[in-house]
Design an enzyme around this catalytic site. Sequence first.
Site, PDB file in Angstrom:
ATOM      1  N   HIS A 103       0.735  -1.143  -0.094  1.00 43.90           N
ATOM      2  CA  HIS A 103       0.091   0.137   0.077  1.00 43.90           C
ATOM      3  C   HIS A 103       0.944   1.252   0.139  1.00 43.90           C
ATOM      4  CE1 HIS A 103      -4.016   1.970   1.754  1.00 43.90           C
ATOM      5  NE2 HIS A 103      -3.314   2.554   0.729  1.00 43.90           N
ATOM      6  N   ASP A 115      -8.513   2.900  -3.641  1.00 44.29           N
ATOM      7  CA  ASP A 115      -7.955   3.461  -2.313  1.00 44.29           C
ATOM      8  C   ASP A 115      -8.178   5.036  -2.365  1.00 44.29           C
ATOM      9  OD1 ASP A 115      -6.812   3.404   0.318  1.00 44.29           O
ATOM     10  OD2 ASP A 115      -5.338   4.216  -0.431  1.00 44.29           O
ATOM     11  N   ASP A 141       0.767   2.622   3.966  1.00 45.76           N
ATOM     12  CA  ASP A 141      -0.210   3.531   3.304  1.00 45.76           C
ATOM     13  C   ASP A 141       0.674   4.914   3.220  1.00 45.76           C
ATOM     14  OD1 ASP A 141      -2.156   5.157   2.092  1.00 45.76           O
ATOM     15  OD2 ASP A 141      -3.185   5.365   4.043  1.00 45.76           O
TER      16      ASP A 141
END
Length: 422
Positions: free
Chosen positions: A55, A147, A300
């Site tokens: 991610h 996302d 992330d």
Amino acid sequence: MLLIKNGLVYLDGNLTKTDILIDNNKIKAIGTGFEAEQVIDAEGKLVTPGLVDVHVHYREPGQTYKEDIATGSRAGARGGFTTTLAMPNVIPTPDTPELMQQMVKANREKGIIHVLQYAPITAGETSDEILDYKGLKKAGAVALSNDGHGVQNARTMYLAMQKAADNDLIVASHCQDDSLFNHGVINEGPKATELDLPGISELAETTQIARDLLLAEKTGVHYHICHVSTRTSVDLVRMAKARGINVTCEAAPHHLLLSDSQIPGNDPYYKMNPPLRSRSDVDALVEGLLDGTIDMIATDHAPHAKKEKTGDMRDAAFGITGSETCFSMLYTKFVKPGIFALEDLLDWLTIMPAENFGLENCGQIKPGAEADLAIFDLDHPVTLKESDYLSKGVNTPFTGQEVYGSTWMTLVSGQKVYERGN
């Protein structure tokens, strides 16, 4: 040939003092007694498979003032990552096979590590138009995600899951019901009240997780939940796994390291989505990792320009960088105090993401595998400094922290792509 000798090596889930012989970009042998033209002495260092991050946001094309493939991959290498999966929230989104081919080519040519690519679940990430998943997969997409945007329409998600299952593609979801998000900027609770900032209800995350788990059960798709952040989310995943639903999930380092009570004021560096949650939620994430409910850690990594992360939280961008601080912060705050075993932390950052995403030739050290390796210095502290970051983004509240476990060297296919001090 290249020999890495005297290191403490993470091998088959265990830590072993041994050597690694590399030939033609691959691991030739593991053991002792080897000789080679080039030698890297890793005495006193930890040698691991290159870390795997499912991610990241590299912003190219369309927003390269924030980050690009080259800088993002260099930041990954500096953090010990050798394989990353880039989200599709770029401009234009790679939602056709032709655009996906272009993204895959750019990732390969510009990245100094292995940069794999998500395709969006729907056209443009915010529509209800289901895409050509077969064509996108053939063009190189490794999974699907919108996302940054939750799929708002249940029927759209249901049809997407059916088609994804038919094409053996993972659906990785940013779970957010916009009708419950309330234009918030931090977690709904005492800190939001104290700072007079609009709060984000945990229901924005948990209600969509509950919906999607039922859809995943019906369709049989491999459903992956990005950055779970609440106790209820962990409980829902735990129950779903007990029911046999094909679900995996990730926790982000910042949700493990910080609670909303630690937000010092109206500071955009603490604005992220999902937001920092309560101490009870943080504890639940730790428990979820330790009992296997949460499968992996993913950063992330979300870089922004400084102007987008200054001023009032209401106007600032959501996001925090993570590639360069992930391992050292987690090692310092969780392994050194004895909360996590080092082997477990490495499992969540190597074996588990690779296995659960079906990524071949990464995540483990074994003969015949690509020589993607990270070497960490566990003994000598360093201070995190903005001036040292290789990402264009410096938007992290961890700057200034003294940490152990900094990356000493990273190799991709047996070649040095990062060496501390060079």
